[in-house]
Design an enzyme around this catalytic site. Structure first.
Site, PDB file in Angstrom:
ATOM      1  N   HIS A   1      -8.288   5.706   3.855  1.00 51.94           N
ATOM      2  CA  HIS A   1      -8.285   4.281   3.502  1.00 51.94           C
ATOM      3  C   HIS A   1      -8.266   4.121   1.982  1.00 51.94           C
ATOM      4  O   HIS A   1      -9.241   4.432   1.308  1.00 51.94           O
ATOM      5  CB  HIS A   1      -9.524   3.623   4.116  1.00 51.94           C
ATOM      6  CG  HIS A   1      -9.642   2.168   3.843  1.00 51.94           C
ATOM      7  ND1 HIS A   1     -10.834   1.503   3.755  1.00 51.94           N
ATOM      8  CD2 HIS A   1      -8.690   1.215   3.620  1.00 51.94           C
ATOM      9  CE1 HIS A   1     -10.630   0.231   3.501  1.00 51.94           C
ATOM     10  NE2 HIS A   1      -9.346   0.034   3.407  1.00 51.94           N
TER      11      HIS A   1
ATOM     12  N   ASP B   1      10.659   3.141   5.570  1.00 48.91           N
ATOM     13  CA  ASP B   1      10.427   1.764   6.016  1.00 48.91           C
ATOM     14  C   ASP B   1      11.470   1.432   7.079  1.00 48.91           C
ATOM     15  O   ASP B   1      12.418   2.189   7.296  1.00 48.91           O
ATOM     16  CB  ASP B   1      10.463   0.762   4.847  1.00 48.91           C
ATOM     17  CG  ASP B   1       9.597  -0.471   5.150  1.00 48.91           C
ATOM     18  OD1 ASP B   1       9.943  -1.229   6.082  1.00 48.91           O
ATOM     19  OD2 ASP B   1       8.580  -0.668   4.475  1.00 48.91           O
TER      20      ASP B   1
ATOM     21  N   ASN C   1     -15.652  -1.989   3.432  1.00 45.15           N
ATOM     22  CA  ASN C   1     -15.411  -3.372   3.864  1.00 45.15           C
ATOM     23  C   ASN C   1     -16.600  -3.955   4.617  1.00 45.15           C
ATOM     24  O   ASN C   1     -16.873  -5.146   4.537  1.00 45.15           O
ATOM     25  CB  ASN C   1     -14.150  -3.459   4.723  1.00 45.15           C
ATOM     26  CG  ASN C   1     -12.895  -3.324   3.875  1.00 45.15           C
ATOM     27  OD1 ASN C   1     -12.947  -3.500   2.659  1.00 45.15           O
ATOM     28  ND2 ASN C   1     -11.787  -2.980   4.496  1.00 45.15           N
TER      29      ASN C   1
ATOM     30  N   GLU D   1     -11.545   6.227   0.970  1.00 41.67           N
ATOM     31  CA  GLU D   1     -12.508   6.364   2.064  1.00 41.67           C
ATOM     32  C   GLU D   1     -11.833   7.131   3.198  1.00 41.67           C
ATOM     33  O   GLU D   1     -10.817   6.677   3.726  1.00 41.67           O
ATOM     34  CB  GLU D   1     -12.892   4.943   2.507  1.00 41.67           C
ATOM     35  CG  GLU D   1     -14.007   4.862   3.496  1.00 41.67           C
ATOM     36  CD  GLU D   1     -14.407   3.393   3.768  1.00 41.67           C
ATOM     37  OE1 GLU D   1     -13.578   2.488   3.556  1.00 41.67           O
ATOM     38  OE2 GLU D   1     -15.545   3.170   4.200  1.00 41.67           O
TER      39      GLU D   1
ATOM     40  N   SER E   1      -7.105  -0.862   7.520  1.00 43.10           N
ATOM     41  CA  SER E   1      -8.356  -1.304   6.911  1.00 43.10           C
ATOM     42  C   SER E   1      -9.341  -1.843   7.945  1.00 43.10           C
ATOM     43  O   SER E   1     -10.506  -2.000   7.636  1.00 43.10           O
ATOM     44  CB  SER E   1      -8.093  -2.348   5.828  1.00 43.10           C
ATOM     45  OG  SER E   1      -7.076  -3.222   6.196  1.00 43.10           O
TER      46      SER E   1
ATOM     47  N   MET F   1       0.825  -1.204   0.000  1.00 44.31           N
ATOM     48  CA  MET F   1       0.000   0.000   0.000  1.00 44.31           C
ATOM     49  C   MET F   1       0.864   1.261   0.000  1.00 44.31           C
ATOM     50  O   MET F   1       0.624   2.180  -0.777  1.00 44.31           O
ATOM     51  CB  MET F   1      -0.938   0.009   1.218  1.00 44.31           C
ATOM     52  CG  MET F   1      -1.911  -1.138   1.248  1.00 44.31           C
ATOM     53  SD  MET F   1      -2.940  -1.261  -0.225  1.00 44.31           S
ATOM     54  CE  MET F   1      -4.068   0.097  -0.008  1.00 44.31           C
TER      55      MET F   1
HETATM   56  P1  NAD Z   1       2.745  -4.777   3.776  1.00 40.71           P
HETATM   57  O1  NAD Z   1       3.082  -5.851   4.735  1.00 40.71           O
HETATM   58  O2  NAD Z   1       2.873  -5.021   2.312  1.00 40.71           O
HETATM   59  O3  NAD Z   1       3.599  -3.475   4.097  1.00 40.71           O
HETATM   60  C1  NAD Z   1       3.862  -3.012   5.403  1.00 40.71           C
HETATM   61  C2  NAD Z   1       5.224  -2.358   5.381  1.00 40.71           C
HETATM   62  O4  NAD Z   1       5.416  -1.673   6.605  1.00 40.71           O
HETATM   63  C3  NAD Z   1       6.390  -3.336   5.228  1.00 40.71           C
HETATM   64  O5  NAD Z   1       7.205  -2.936   4.151  1.00 40.71           O
HETATM   65  C4  NAD Z   1       7.118  -3.241   6.550  1.00 40.71           C
HETATM   66  O6  NAD Z   1       8.506  -3.428   6.438  1.00 40.71           O
HETATM   67  C5  NAD Z   1       6.769  -1.836   6.981  1.00 40.71           C
HETATM   68  N1  NAD Z   1       6.880  -1.650   8.430  1.00 40.71           N
HETATM   69  C6  NAD Z   1       6.447  -2.451   9.412  1.00 40.71           C
HETATM   70  N2  NAD Z   1       6.742  -1.930  10.616  1.00 40.71           N
HETATM   71  C7  NAD Z   1       7.387  -0.771  10.397  1.00 40.71           C
HETATM   72  C8  NAD Z   1       7.938   0.225  11.246  1.00 40.71           C
HETATM   73  N3  NAD Z   1       7.882   0.117  12.571  1.00 40.71           N
HETATM   74  N4  NAD Z   1       8.516   1.302  10.660  1.00 40.71           N
HETATM   75  C9  NAD Z   1       8.560   1.414   9.327  1.00 40.71           C
HETATM   76  N5  NAD Z   1       8.057   0.500   8.478  1.00 40.71           N
HETATM   77  C10 NAD Z   1       7.478  -0.579   9.001  1.00 40.71           C
HETATM   78  O7  NAD Z   1       1.245  -4.344   4.150  1.00 40.71           O
HETATM   79  P2  NAD Z   1       0.195  -3.550   3.250  1.00 40.71           P
HETATM   80  O8  NAD Z   1      -0.685  -4.538   2.554  1.00 40.71           O
HETATM   81  O9  NAD Z   1       0.873  -2.487   2.464  1.00 40.71           O
HETATM   82  O10 NAD Z   1      -0.714  -2.872   4.375  1.00 40.71           O
HETATM   83  C11 NAD Z   1      -0.288  -1.751   5.100  1.00 40.71           C
HETATM   84  C12 NAD Z   1      -1.491  -1.131   5.790  1.00 40.71           C
HETATM   85  O11 NAD Z   1      -2.501  -0.815   4.841  1.00 40.71           O
HETATM   86  C13 NAD Z   1      -2.158  -2.040   6.811  1.00 40.71           C
HETATM   87  O12 NAD Z   1      -2.620  -1.249   7.884  1.00 40.71           O
HETATM   88  C14 NAD Z   1      -3.325  -2.618   6.049  1.00 40.71           C
HETATM   89  O13 NAD Z   1      -4.397  -3.008   6.878  1.00 40.71           O
HETATM   90  C15 NAD Z   1      -3.728  -1.435   5.203  1.00 40.71           C
HETATM   91  N6  NAD Z   1      -4.476  -1.757   3.981  1.00 40.71           N
HETATM   92  C16 NAD Z   1      -4.143  -2.812   3.202  1.00 40.71           C
HETATM   93  C17 NAD Z   1      -4.864  -3.092   2.058  1.00 40.71           C
HETATM   94  C18 NAD Z   1      -4.492  -4.254   1.175  1.00 40.71           C
HETATM   95  O14 NAD Z   1      -5.284  -4.605   0.284  1.00 40.71           O
HETATM   96  N7  NAD Z   1      -3.334  -4.849   1.350  1.00 40.71           N
HETATM   97  C19 NAD Z   1      -5.922  -2.254   1.684  1.00 40.71           C
HETATM   98  C20 NAD Z   1      -6.222  -1.157   2.480  1.00 40.71           C
HETATM   99  C21 NAD Z   1      -5.500  -0.909   3.625  1.00 40.71           C
END
Ligand code: NAD
Length: 587
Positions: free
Chosen positions: A316, A209, A366, A328, A295, A190
């Site tokens: 979102h 990151d 959702n 959203e 989410s 994301m």
């Molecule tokens: P992901 O696991 O692909 O990415 C998360 C990233 O955060 C990783 O690269 C990780 O290294 C980094 N990270 C973790 N802890 C950290 C820290 N303390 N400092 C810096 N970086 C850190 O996850 P994602 O799918 O991108 O989801 C991220 C957020 O978005 C979540 O809250 C998820 O619920 C939300 N989200 C996801 C989706 C989806 O379809 N995947 C849709 C909407 C919202």
């Protein structure tokens, strides 16, 4: 230049369709008429869509000259011996065009969009008769479509209300909040997507990151999209460089200094999110806005980690971020107007459509889409043919069936949502039977599309082959199968009743957002104009009656919500009652 009418559920009337087909031929005209294709003036000229391109300041003079020119202008179809380019329908070439076009239109629309079919009918029948009669045929088909409630609902949601929301219909009246520098926490799927759309919109981006290689990987996601654009000639090398230069990928929080907006997209974990919130607030200006892309986690809860909860908000995104049109925005209990305005201005900058909702489990999108998947799975468990379930969904205009959707979003994600929801709801949790199906597939290692195995079977390259026969072995198909409409009503009411409850609970403040958000967020049957428009098309008295029947047969999840009951008794429609975006509580 083009004729975009089909995009909002009508087709070019007033002779537009008849003239274009006679000018270009059915085949050449079809992308313009059937797909609403737009061209720049030069391409429109070479395609024969227009007659001449002139400098803007000479437009009127040239147009007048053209109208008055001698000898008088005769349109091609008025010329002696005119033949339709590409052949009329009874000509072998023309015949082939129409056979293909009929199949293509039906394949794409599954018969639920009246405009495309009526357009094709006007073109086909119009091509068989003289020009003036063709105009009458076109007009009759046009009026037919115009009187279909689907057209009015599509125009209202996809044109008028979508634009109103994009222009800030629900923006608080505070000063311009245009974003200059955005900090993105988490460069995963994301975060990387949000970085791309922001940099592409000219905003300076700091992408953070925990590890440098993860941050770099997040940035290279933008490079990948831009390279694809270059290969399609939509992006230049200079543009690519410009966009990439705007993104700083780093692990150093100090780089967030000067950011006026933060979008947090780290792991879905309260503790991890609280940690990065505190670290970030130590660096950013005190008036910056902090947004989370969570989410599932309540915004009010996450805001507790912030020293400035009035500047804390949910933004979102949907995945994939660069393709999905909806964002959203979620207000926590303490979220202030400036944060809302900031989020809305950001969404405008990245050219997406916003809805603004209040904080509640699963927010709005959702909350409505989850029961769609659940209802589909429940039917399979009951012995309804999975083929019937999937096709019923598509034949009512859902882009993908509920089982395919569960495969795409992944079985394990749905299973973990089920576990978390059960833990939070305790005895009130009513989906144990469907969770059982998810846990079984998860246990079998069938995690959905990502593992090339789920409700569907896939080949090694990830191509979907068909429904997996293990489903029928575990949940044999019952001898008596429900009607198509019964399956469709279960699938649609499962979503729509959540939308009504969201309005009742005050999660939704504006039914326009409920409708536009449903179409853009999860593809809710666009022909209907959205959940509330669909209920209005059914009529609230009939909708309530159907809910009563469904509740009696299948359980309380279909119970008629009090609001719908009251409106049915009064014979009210949703747009009649809430049309101007009235606050549900005030109403
Ligand atoms: P992901 O696991 O692909 O990415 C998360 C990233 O955060 C990783 O690269 C990780 O290294 C980094 N990270 C973790 N802890 C950290 C820290 N303390 N400092 C810096 N970086 C850190 O996850 P994602 O799918 O991108 O989801 C991220 C957020 O978005 C979540 O809250 C998820 O619920 C939300 N989200 C996801 C989706 C989806 O379809 N995947 C849709 C909407 C919202």
């Amino acid at each position: 230049i083009g004729l975009p009418e089909i995009m909002v559920g009508i087709f070019p009337g007033a002779g537009g369709t008849t003239r274009l087909v006679r000018k270009m031929g059915a085949m050449t005209a079809s992308p313009f008429l059937l797909e609403g294709k737009l061209s720049d003036p030069k391409k429109a000229l070479s395609a024969g869509l227009i007659d001449e391109v002139v400098p803007a300041d000479e437009l009127m003079a040239k147009a007048k000259d053209w109208v008055l020119s001698e000898p008088r202008i005769v349109k091609p179809w008025d010329e002696k011996g005119y033949k339709m380019p590409g052949g009329a329908p009874y000509h072998p070439a023309g015949f082939m065009t129409f056979v293909g076009a009929s199949a293509m239109v039906h394949g794409k629309t599954k018969g639920v969009y009246p405009a495309a079919k009526a357009l094709l009918q006007a073109v086909y029948e119009g091509a068989l008769v003289p020009f003036d009669t063709a105009l009458k045929v076109e007009a009759r088909n046009f009026v037919n479509v115009l009187m279909n409630p689907s057209s009015a609902a599509m125009i209202r949601s996809l044109f008028i209300n979508k634009e109103a929301l994009e222009k800030g219909a629900n923006r608080p009246d505070v000063a311009d909040q245009t974003v200059k520098k955005v900090g993105i926490l988490g460069a995963g799927m994301m975060g990387a997507g949000i970085a791309y759309v922001s940099a592409n919109a000219g905003i300076e981006v700091v992408l953070i990151d925990a590890r440098q290689d993860a941050a770099d990987k997040g940035k290279s996601y933008s490079e990948g999209i831009l390279d694809k654009g270059i290969s399609r000639k939509k992006v230049t090398e200079e543009k690519k460089q410009e966009v990439l230069d705007r993104i700083t990928a780093t692990t150093d929080y100090a780089a967030l200094e000067g950011c006026d907006l933060i979008v947090e997209a780290v792991f879905e974990d309260v503790g991890v999110k609280a940690g990065v919130t505190e670290k970030t607030e130590a660096v950013i200006p005190s008036d910056a806005i902090f947004a989370t892309n969570t989410s599932t986690l309540p915004i009010t809860e996450l805001a507790k980690a912030s020293k400035r909860p009035d500047r804390f908000i949910g933004i979102h995104f949907f995945s994939p971020v660069d393709k999905m049109l909806l964002v959203e925005i979620i207000k926590g209990e303490k979220t202030g107007d400036v944060a809302v305005a900031k989020a809305l201005d950001f969404v405008r900058q990245i050219r997406k459509t916003p809805i603004v909702v209040n904080d509640a489990r699963f927010f709005y999108a959702n909350r409505c889409i989850l029961p769609y998947g659940t209802e589909g799975i429940r039917m399979v468990r009951e012995g309804v043919s999975p083929v019937l379930v999937e096709n019923a969904a598509k034949l009512v205009g859902m882009p993908i069936g509920p089982l395919q959707l569960t495969d795409v979003t992944s079985i394990d994600l749905n299973a973990s949502i089920a576990r978390a929801t059960k833990a939070a709801m305790g005895d009130a949790y009513a989906d144990d039977d469907t969770a059982e199906v998810l846990f079984w597939l998860e246990g079998e290692g069938r995690l959905g599309r990502k593992s090339n195995a789920g409700f569907y079977a896939y080949d090694d390259k990830g191509k979907r082959l068909g429904l997996w026969d293990g489903i029928a072995a575990k949940y044999p198909e019952a001898d008596d199968q429900p009607s198509l409409t019964e399956v469709q009503h279960r699938l649609l009411f499962a979503q729509v009743l959540e939308a009504v409850r969201a309005l009742e609970d005050g999660v939704l403040e504006d039914i326009r957002e409920g409708d536009v958000g449903a179409i853009l967020g999860w593809g809710f049957a666009p022909w209907s104009g959205g959940p509330f428009s669909w209920l209005d098309i059914l009529g609230t008295p009939y909708a309530a009656e159907r809910c009563d029947e469904l509740a009696k047969t299948y359980g309380d999840r279909f119970a008629t919500p009090a609001l719908l009951r009251e409106m049915a008794d009064k014979g009210q429609s949703f747009y009649g009652r809430f049309g101007e975006g009235v606050d549900s509580k005030a109403a």
